[in-house]
Enzyme design. Structure first.
Site, PDB file in Angstrom:
ATOM      1  N   ASP A 139       0.859  -1.174   0.000  1.00 16.38           N
ATOM      2  CA  ASP A 139       0.000   0.000   0.000  1.00 16.38           C
ATOM      3  C   ASP A 139       0.903   1.234   0.000  1.00 16.38           C
ATOM      4  O   ASP A 139       2.111   1.139   0.257  1.00 16.38           O
ATOM      5  CB  ASP A 139      -0.892  -0.033   1.247  1.00 16.38           C
ATOM      6  CG  ASP A 139      -1.805   1.170   1.330  1.00 16.38           C
ATOM      7  OD1 ASP A 139      -2.312   1.609   0.290  1.00 16.38           O
ATOM      8  OD2 ASP A 139      -2.000   1.675   2.452  1.00 16.38           O
ATOM      9  N   PHE A 179     -20.397   8.552   2.612  1.00 24.70           N
ATOM     10  CA  PHE A 179     -19.283   8.118   1.762  1.00 24.70           C
ATOM     11  C   PHE A 179     -19.321   6.606   1.591  1.00 24.70           C
ATOM     12  O   PHE A 179     -19.743   5.868   2.475  1.00 24.70           O
ATOM     13  CB  PHE A 179     -17.957   8.525   2.412  1.00 24.70           C
ATOM     14  CG  PHE A 179     -16.746   7.961   1.718  1.00 24.70           C
ATOM     15  CD1 PHE A 179     -16.192   8.617   0.637  1.00 24.70           C
ATOM     16  CD2 PHE A 179     -16.181   6.774   2.143  1.00 24.70           C
ATOM     17  CE1 PHE A 179     -15.071   8.111   0.000  1.00 24.70           C
ATOM     18  CE2 PHE A 179     -15.067   6.254   1.510  1.00 24.70           C
ATOM     19  CZ  PHE A 179     -14.511   6.920   0.439  1.00 24.70           C
ATOM     20  N   LYS A 215      -6.930  -5.381  -5.214  1.00 20.52           N
ATOM     21  CA  LYS A 215      -5.629  -5.671  -4.604  1.00 20.52           C
ATOM     22  C   LYS A 215      -5.465  -7.175  -4.406  1.00 20.52           C
ATOM     23  O   LYS A 215      -4.417  -7.751  -4.731  1.00 20.52           O
ATOM     24  CB  LYS A 215      -5.501  -4.952  -3.261  1.00 20.52           C
ATOM     25  CG  LYS A 215      -5.378  -3.438  -3.352  1.00 20.52           C
ATOM     26  CD  LYS A 215      -5.166  -2.829  -1.970  1.00 20.52           C
ATOM     27  CE  LYS A 215      -4.980  -1.321  -2.053  1.00 20.52           C
ATOM     28  NZ  LYS A 215      -4.697  -0.705  -0.740  1.00 20.52           N
TER      29      LYS A 215
END
Length: 1130
Positions: free
Chosen positions: A372, A480, A739
């Site tokens: 990351d 969100f 990922k």
């Protein structure tokens, strides 16, 4: 309560233990005998109890087997006793339960679904509860979720207004009669869907109304809650399922080798059985006069029984103590990682931690690292740097101060920041606890320029704008999510104006702007590009004025969607998309996220170790590219950096192919994938894409939209082929699922060992998928750490974990396996050669107690000492020469070829160990003229020669001697002679005649010079070829390890070279909106929080050492040193 019992809901008692006092023995033995090795030795023990088969006493197998089972059983029992204690402590906690109109103190285990419980400050939450009321204004409560997600910052929850009116009125609470309908038990900590029906009205329930078991009530005097889920149904227990069981490549190889050893054992037994049949036919009849066969047993049956007898005699070729020794070595190496002060971070008092003990040697074989960016390579500590407001760029604070006064656009910008801020204010102060570090930087900047958040209620927001207090009415929050990548609020100003304010990733905001903003968007985009050169993280801001009539209708539809039990998220997303259109662009912000200390040096070291680094980040392409150059992932000397950003599958395929053709023009158009079978019984099918040689270093950057196409079945091999040709790959705008898919793609087709490292919840998926998962305890909580195999505080410690501990662990495990198989094969093959001289009668060449103690006493500690402390090169030289890591990636130290070599070495040693003593003792007499060539004397001589040779072989394999190694080797040798003298003493014979028949053998044999001469001759013939071969091999074909060891003996480690700053080219950069889902209603609180101090006394108090200062280290390679010396030469 009776109504709830009819549904048979789970009670609140938990059980994490596996056994009780009655089931422990049968269940634990059942589990242990499910292991192939243990079941095999149990089978041998049964065979040894049959007199017609066994030529060995039962204790030669029973003692080692019982010892192995006991060690494992004690460990399992200890673990389960601890689980019982924890279960008892939790189940016997007390809580106040509302029963029969009054509060009664009950144990947690007796709480049922439908009960109303009262919790007080600092108490653990009993079960999953629907919050009914609390002592705080607006029915708020504050909880700490550290046991759930590892985060120590407080979360705020709020009860429904209708239930909050109940307060602490016991009569009203006892009369509460509502119906909760909700989703079934699940493990999603951030989601809850349900409805409460009360007095004919339905109210929506979400995660903000629920208190989860495992949390702790903080800063709240009391609260009441309705039990929804109990015990095993709670989200805490639903998340306590088994993690993915990871096994190393050496584990898989060991299973295959053990299977091959079984075949080898069967082959030897078959050969000896045939020999027995021939011998019985040709020679056996001569001996039947004084050794008659038992009734009913003829030559064929005798040969059949001999087969099983030799299975018993030669069983040591399958080592029973192998698996126990492996676990001890792994545990010891894990402790060395935990205790390494050079991986301790004093600022946060955080040591490195090996959270699993089964993967240490895999750390020495890493080929791909998936990292990351934010919080892993960077500090995730944000500082407000620049902004663009209505087309004007602002940079320095002085510039702000001069232009702020009388500038309505700038004032509206900071007013906007306060209204949209998702943060919590600490009581009686102006310190904010933001949900994310970048959010905190922006809100603090607004405060510094005179726009101060003061308070918030569920319906209002109070701010101070340039000294004037203004109250806004909060109408809705559009929360969100990772898909939306934006958040909006709808407010009514004091003048009655309705406005929607939206913040989010620039790509998401720009798609939803009114066409009249096109020119402003171009200017703002140029500002974003300008910020890109500095690697700043950006956030776009927009607004929209709303019509009152439309707002009433939209609000009604939003309420209907929020109480829907099916498709709630989808319906809300449609409504959010509908209203977030034709917005007006206000500007953009830019915050700085600095690199962690030592990141560029660490990445440079790992690259020199031929480890390929892939960065998987949610940030936009330009940001990731800029950070890539900053931390040496991308370098100016790279031949090219390819960017894949097409929007169609055909375009992406073309870009990947063009990049591949440029890197390797002569490569075939189609990738070569080899299919094979591996694993136990060769049942597992694998597909392997071969590496292709590339001249020079290249980089590849691909965005999330293109990656979605590239990961499809038709393109994924093309993506993998092109990416693996590059030294560095950066994937930006990727989701957590993508990922994991990227890591899985490399695992599947490259058959290489992978490592994933991250610090946030969005990294958990790739951490679990990779062979090794590393968590960094950073600013985003502890979710990644809780899911990881190893954890530490700073990215720079990764080089020490891999290049030092990982390499050492791999080498130690390979040495252990090679030596373990050598000593056991040598031990067993001596028995095999002896069979040709004892009529294939399954007689053993060794004394019975020597067979029992060989693996468990005489050779156990020396090999453990070597495999816990050995170092071919010390830590400083290991970091100075990262190329030492390469052999582990290629699995050179222990593989099938090395195993065959070990077997051949054992065959040679066993031939010497049997035939030299046999030939030297044949027809030999003692000093007094008596014969010495009896069976017992030969057995003692053979086993003494064997032990001295295997001890010497271990000494040759040991590079790093400690006092512990010396104690184990010399102590084991002394133990052998002491035990042997005791076993052959008169006293043992008189007390246990049948068990100790070798009376006087030791003192009668070892006092003869020819016996010691034979031992010396055997020792020389076994060891001399090994020494000679290693000497010649080092002279003709020295390995990198040999070269570095020679330098280590002859030279001192040079001082680290000073860092030369590299000028990197200008790149665009930006930042993807960093936020978390599920905070919409939580911002409607009025009482705000401050993170509680969790500071501990530092582990190490010395502050003037290099360990404490944690200075990043840089080491030059052999190649660099050679270049420098040539540069200085005249």
């Amino acid at each position: 309560s009776t109504f709830n019992l009819s549904f048979r809901y789970a009670n609140n008692a938990i059980k994490t233990s596996k056994y009780n006092i009655f089931t422990f023995l049968p269940l634990n033995l059942f589990e242990q005998f499910r292991r192939l090795a243990n079941a095999y030795f149990l089978f041998l023990l049964i065979l040894q109890l049959i007199p017609q088969i066994s030529s060995l006493p039962w204790f030669t197998t029973a003692v080692p087997l019982i010892l192995v089972l006991s060690i494992t059983g004690v460990k399992d029992a200890s673990d389960d006793i601890n689980r019982h204690k924890c279960d008892g402590q939790v189940n016997n906690r007390n809580v106040d339960v509302l029963m029969d109109g009054q509060l009664k103190n009950e144990k947690w285990m007796n709480v049922q679904v439908g009960n109303i419980v009262k919790l007080e400050n600092n108490e653990f939450i009993t079960a999953d509860l629907l919050l009914l009321s609390s002592s705080e204004p607006l029915n708020l409560v504050y909880v700490e979720t550290a046991e759930l997600d590892g985060e120590t910052n407080l979360k705020v929850k709020q009860a429904l207004t209708i239930t909050g009116e109940l307060g602490d009125n016991i009569e009203a609470l006892a009369a509460f009669n509502g119906e909760v309908r909700c989703e079934p038990p699940n493990n999603r900590l951030d989601k809850f869907k349900g409805t409460l029906t009360l007095n004919g009205e339905r109210y929506a329930l979400n995660n903000d109304k629920v208190l989860l078991r495992g949390c702790t009530l903080r800063n709240t005097e009391w609260c009441f809650g309705l039990v929804i889920f109990g015990g095993p149904d709670t989200k805490l227990m639903q998340n306590s399922g088994k993690s993915i069981f990871k096994r190393t490549s050496i584990d898989h190889l060991m299973n295959i080798l053990v299977l091959c050893i079984f075949g080898f054992l069967a082959s030897m037994c078959s050969i000896l059985t045939i020999g027995n049949a021939i011998w019985e036919t040709n020679e056996g009849s001569v001996f039947t006069m004084f050794l008659p066969r038992e009734p009913g047993i003829d030559a064929p049956l005798s040969s059949f029984l001999i087969f099983w007898s030799y299975v018993i005699v030669l069983n040591t070729v399958v080592p029973i103590s192998l698996y126990v020794s492996v676990e001890f070595i792994r545990l010891g190496n894990s402790f060395l990682i935990d205790w390494d002060r050079k991986m301790y971070y004093p600022k946060n008092d955080t040591p490195a931690q090996a959270r699993t003990t089964t993967l240490n040697e895999e750390l020495g074989q890493i080929k791909y690292i998936f990292s990351d960016k934010t919080g892993t390579l960077t500090q995730n500590i944000m500082t407000f740097n620049k902004c663009s407001i209505n087309g004007k760029a602002y940079g320095e604070q002085l510039c702000f101060c001069k232009k702020l006064s009388g500038n309505p656009e700038t004032q509206e910008f900071f007013q906007f920041r306060n209204i949209l801020g998702v943060y919590l204010k600490t009581p009686n102060s102006l310190n904010y606890q933001a949900q994310s570090p970048d959010e905190g930087a922006l809100v603090t900047a607004a405060r510094n320029f005179g726009f101060v958040f003061r308070s918030r209620t569920p319906e209002t927001i109070t701010v101070v704008e340039m000294g004037k207090q203004v109250i806004y009415e909060l109408l809705a929050i559009l929360d969100f999510s990772n898909v939306r990548k934006r958040m909006s609020v709808i407010v009514r100003s004091p003048e009655g104006k309705l406005t929607l304010y939206c913040k989010g990733a620039d790509t998401m905001i720009f798609e939803r702007l009114h066409p009249s903003c096109n020119k402003l968007m171009e200017v703002t985009t140029n500002h974003l590009n300008e910020y890109a050169g500095d690697g700043l993280r950006t956030l776009a801001l927009a607004y929209k004025d709303l019509d009152k009539t439309y707002m009433i209708d939209w609000k009604h539809r939003q309420h209907e969607a929020s109480v829907a039990m099916e498709g709630r998220e989808e319906k809300l997303d449609e409504l959010y998309e509908e209203i977030e259109k034709d917005m007006m662009l206000l500007g953009a912000t830019a915050v700085e996220d600095k690199l962690q200390d030592g990141v560029p040096q660490t990445i440079e070291q790992l690259a020199k170790a031929d480890i390929k680094i892939w960065v998987l980040t949610g940030d936009k392409q330009e940001t990731a590219e800029n950070i890539g150059y900053s931390c040496n992932i991308l370098r100016g000397e790279m031949k090219d950096v390819f960017v894949v950003s097409a929007n169609t599958a055909e375009g992406i395929k073309e870009e990947l192919q063009n990049a591949r053709r440029k890197m390797c023009p002569e490569a075939a158009e189609e990738p070569s994938v080899f299919k094979s079978r591996v694993g136990l019984f060769w049942l597992k099918k694998t597909e392997t894409m071969q590496d292709e040689k590339v001249d020079g270093d290249y980089g590849l950057i691909i965005n999330g939209h293109s990656l979605a196409f590239a990961l499809e079945k038709k393109l994924r091999l093309e993506l993998l082929r092109t990416a693996c040709m590059c030294q560095t790959v950066i994937c930006c705008r990727v989701t957590p699922l993508q990922k994991a898919q990227v890591v899985q793609l490399v695992k599947k087709y490259k058959q290489a060992v992978t490592l994933a490292i991250g610090d946030g919840a969005n990294d958990v998926s790739m951490i679990k998928v990779a062979h090794i998962g590393v968590g960094i305890s950073g600013q985003e909580g502890m979710q990644a750490v809780l899911s990881s195999d190893y954890s530490f505080a700073q990215f720079r410690y990764l080089q020490r974990l891999l290049l030092v501990h990982g390499r050492w662990s791999y080498i130690r495990m390979c040495k252990f396996l090679g030596y373990f198989f050598y000593k056991n094969f040598t031990f067993t093959l001596v028995q095999f050669w002896y069979a040709f001289f004892c009529g294939f009668s399954a007689q053993t060449v060794y004394e019975d107690w020597f067979i029992t103690f060989y693996n468990m006493v005489y050779t156990a500690l020396p090999v453990l000492g070597m495999c816990l402390f050995d170092q071919d090169v010390n830590d400083r030289w290991s970091l100075y020469h990262p190329q030492l890591y390469a052999p582990g990636q290629k699995n050179q130290y222990f593989n099938k070829k090395a195993f065959v070599s070990c077997v051949m070495h054992s065959c040679y040693s066993s031939l010497i160990l049997f035939f030299i003593p046999w030939a030297s003792m044949h027809d030999t007499v003692r000093d007094d003229g008596k014969e010495i060539a009896d069976y017992q004397s030969f057995a003692l001589l053979a086993q003494t020669c064997l032990l001295i040779v295997v001890y010497t072989q271990l000494c040759l394999d040991t590079y790093y001697w400690t006092a512990v190694n010396h104690f184990f080797v010399w102590g084991s040798m002394v133990a052998y002679f002491s035990i042997t003298l005791t076993m052959c003493s008169n006293g043992m014979f008189y007390m246990f005649t049948s068990s100790f028949p070798f009376i006087g053998t030791t003192r009668n044999s070892l006092n003869q010079p020819n016996v010691w001469l034979t031992i010396f001759l055997t020792f020389v013939l076994c060891i001399l070829p090994v020494v000679a071969f290693r000497f010649i091999f080092i002279q003709l074909r020295p390995t990198i390890n040999d070269k570095v060891r020679y330098k280590m003996r002859t030279e001192e480690l040079p001082v680290p070279a000073p860092r030369r700053l590299r000028r990197r080219r200008s790149t665009r950069s930006g930042y993807a909106f960093s936020h978390s889902q599920g905070y919409g209603d939580l911002v409607t609180s009025r009482k705000f929080l401050m993170k509680r101090s969790t500071k501990r006394a530092p582990l190490f108090t010395q502050t003037d050492s290099s360990i404490f200062q944690n200075q990043p280290q840089h080491y030059r390679t052999i190649a660099e040193e050679a270049e420098e010396s040539q540069g200085h030469s005249p």
